[in-house]
Design a protein around this motif. Structure first.
Motif, PDB file in Angstrom:
ATOM      1  N   ARG A  76      16.563   2.317   1.977  1.00 48.26           N
ATOM      2  CA  ARG A  76      16.646   2.645   0.341  1.00 48.26           C
ATOM      3  C   ARG A  76      15.343   2.115  -0.365  1.00 48.26           C
ATOM      4  O   ARG A  76      14.730   2.720  -1.343  1.00 48.26           O
ATOM      5  CB  ARG A  76      17.884   2.216  -0.292  1.00 48.26           C
ATOM      6  CG  ARG A  76      17.945   2.778  -1.651  1.00 48.26           C
ATOM      7  CD  ARG A  76      19.578   2.479  -2.280  1.00 48.26           C
ATOM      8  NE  ARG A  76      19.503   2.642  -3.772  1.00 48.26           N
ATOM      9  CZ  ARG A  76      20.904   2.659  -4.351  1.00 48.26           C
ATOM     10  NH1 ARG A  76      21.883   1.924  -3.827  1.00 48.26           N
ATOM     11  NH2 ARG A  76      20.837   2.961  -5.562  1.00 48.26           N
ATOM     12  N   GLU A  77      15.229   0.759  -0.178  1.00 48.17           N
ATOM     13  CA  GLU A  77      14.189   0.223  -0.822  1.00 48.17           C
ATOM     14  C   GLU A  77      12.878   0.617  -0.316  1.00 48.17           C
ATOM     15  O   GLU A  77      11.934   0.583  -1.191  1.00 48.17           O
ATOM     16  CB  GLU A  77      14.105  -1.365  -0.697  1.00 48.17           C
ATOM     17  CG  GLU A  77      13.218  -2.469  -1.470  1.00 48.17           C
ATOM     18  CD  GLU A  77      13.375  -3.718  -1.357  1.00 48.17           C
ATOM     19  OE1 GLU A  77      12.785  -4.454  -1.897  1.00 48.17           O
ATOM     20  OE2 GLU A  77      14.235  -4.124  -0.535  1.00 48.17           O
ATOM     21  N   ARG A  80      11.886   3.831  -1.973  1.00 51.60           N
ATOM     22  CA  ARG A  80      11.237   3.809  -3.466  1.00 51.60           C
ATOM     23  C   ARG A  80       9.647   3.506  -3.360  1.00 51.60           C
ATOM     24  O   ARG A  80       9.171   4.071  -4.065  1.00 51.60           O
ATOM     25  CB  ARG A  80      12.059   2.789  -4.132  1.00 51.60           C
ATOM     26  CG  ARG A  80      11.510   2.694  -5.484  1.00 51.60           C
ATOM     27  CD  ARG A  80      12.535   1.807  -6.282  1.00 51.60           C
ATOM     28  NE  ARG A  80      13.739   2.792  -6.724  1.00 51.60           N
ATOM     29  CZ  ARG A  80      14.028   3.772  -7.644  1.00 51.60           C
ATOM     30  NH1 ARG A  80      12.715   3.920  -8.366  1.00 51.60           N
ATOM     31  NH2 ARG A  80      14.719   4.472  -7.744  1.00 51.60           N
ATOM     32  N   THR A  83       7.882   6.381  -2.186  1.00 50.64           N
ATOM     33  CA  THR A  83       7.600   7.350  -3.378  1.00 50.64           C
ATOM     34  C   THR A  83       6.705   6.938  -4.273  1.00 50.64           C
ATOM     35  O   THR A  83       6.160   7.777  -4.694  1.00 50.64           O
ATOM     36  CB  THR A  83       9.038   7.658  -3.968  1.00 50.64           C
ATOM     37  OG1 THR A  83      10.065   8.011  -3.107  1.00 50.64           O
ATOM     38  CG2 THR A  83       8.999   8.542  -4.873  1.00 50.64           C
ATOM     39  N   TYR A  84       6.881   5.589  -4.549  1.00 48.06           N
ATOM     40  CA  TYR A  84       5.817   5.206  -5.591  1.00 48.06           C
ATOM     41  C   TYR A  84       4.356   5.316  -5.105  1.00 48.06           C
ATOM     42  O   TYR A  84       3.466   5.766  -5.780  1.00 48.06           O
ATOM     43  CB  TYR A  84       6.105   3.481  -5.715  1.00 48.06           C
ATOM     44  CG  TYR A  84       5.067   2.746  -6.641  1.00 48.06           C
ATOM     45  CD1 TYR A  84       4.902   2.930  -7.815  1.00 48.06           C
ATOM     46  CD2 TYR A  84       4.281   1.840  -5.919  1.00 48.06           C
ATOM     47  CE1 TYR A  84       3.968   2.254  -8.540  1.00 48.06           C
ATOM     48  CE2 TYR A  84       3.553   1.150  -6.740  1.00 48.06           C
ATOM     49  CZ  TYR A  84       3.258   1.349  -8.045  1.00 48.06           C
ATOM     50  OH  TYR A  84       2.307   0.436  -8.710  1.00 48.06           O
ATOM     51  N   GLY A 144      12.624  -1.948  -8.895  1.00 47.65           N
ATOM     52  CA  GLY A 144      13.572  -0.929  -8.696  1.00 47.65           C
ATOM     53  C   GLY A 144      14.160   0.065  -9.582  1.00 47.65           C
ATOM     54  O   GLY A 144      14.723   0.991  -9.480  1.00 47.65           O
TER      55      GLY A 144
END
Length: 268
Positions: A76-77, A80, A83-84, A144
């Motif tokens: 999950r982290e 992110r 995606t960033y 986050g």
């Protein structure tokens, strides 16, 4: 440019990349003032040497990049962070590439070294003022909590840093601080983008200048830059969070302006 000149450029690149004072601007100032390089070539050289920061960042932040890759497997982290990096890269490329050619063909065309140094010095000092105000606006948000819109804004800020005098780390960090992120989160999110943005800058400069910029001396400067970055990055990251970074911007800007006035006065 000899080996001593390459060492100087490598040290400047290795130090200035991690402070919001625009490493490409420092390379431009040194190249035009000391080596008598044409402004357009000095601009491309400053972008070409970003490859030194790319290699250093990949080594220093390797754990975070591996985490981003694990995002492909469902972490999950990591997803992110991935995606960033993807969103900021798309926005940076879409806006930054046209700006690069605009700056190279229009903003720098026919500019004397003296007036260029004054303009770049003023831009560096403006960076200091904006960053100081942004630090006062910093909030408590963590990475986050970042939305796609905010990622796109960071990408836009990074694209603007292709312009002479604009610091990539300063522009992205300032944007994140103004969006309410904690200083330590803002600096981390800014620095992890160095490999992507730096690689793009190096490729663009090579396309524009070809072998003219990828000389043996430039490659030596790049190697020196990697060594200096790895040796000093941790201390510079801490220093970049301090109030003294404003003083560094101001001193560099004033020196550039003074040097430009002197060159104009002497008619060189």
């Amino acid at each position: 440019m000899n080996l001593g000149d390459a060492l100087l450029l490598g040290v400047v690149q290795g130090v200035s990349e991690w402070l919001p004072i625009s490493s490409k601007t420092q390379i431009m100032l040194i190249s035009t003032a000391l080596f008598k390089s044409p402004p357009q070539y000095a601009y491309s050289l400053g972008l070409f040497l970003e490859a030194a920061s790319v290699i250093a960042a990949l080594i220093y932040f390797r754990g975070l990049y591996l985490k981003a890759l694990r995002g492909l497997l469902g972490d999950r982290e990591g997803r992110r962070w991935l995606t960033y990096m993807v969103v900021t890269t798309i926005v940076t490329g879409a806006v930054g590439v046209p700006l690069y050619y605009l700056a190279r063909k229009s903003l720098l065309a026919g500019q004397s070294a003296g007036w260029l140094m004054i303009a770049l010095g003023a831009a560096v000092m403006l960076n200091a003022v904006i960053l100081q105000r942004a630090k006062s606006a910093a909030g408590l948000k963590s990475f986050g909590q970042m939305s796609l819109r905010e990622m796109a804004l960071v990408g836009l800020a990074q694209a603007l840093s292709v312009l002479p005098g604009v610091s990539r780390s300063g522009a992205t960090t300032t944007t994140l601080l103004l969006l309410g992120y904690k200083p330590e989160e803002a600096f981390k999110a800014s620095f992890v983008l160095v490999p992507i943005a730096g690689l793009g800058a190096t490729v663009l400069s090579y396309i524009a200048e070809g072998d003219g910029v990828a000389t043996a001396e430039a490659l030596a400067a790049m190697a020196f830059g990697v060594v200096v970055s790895i040796a000093t990055i941790k201390a510079l990251l801490e220093f970049a969070k301090s109030k003294h970074v404003v003083l560094v911007n101001a001193v560099v800007g004033l020196l550039a302006i003074a040097g430009g006035i002197l060159r104009i006065t002497l008619g060189s």
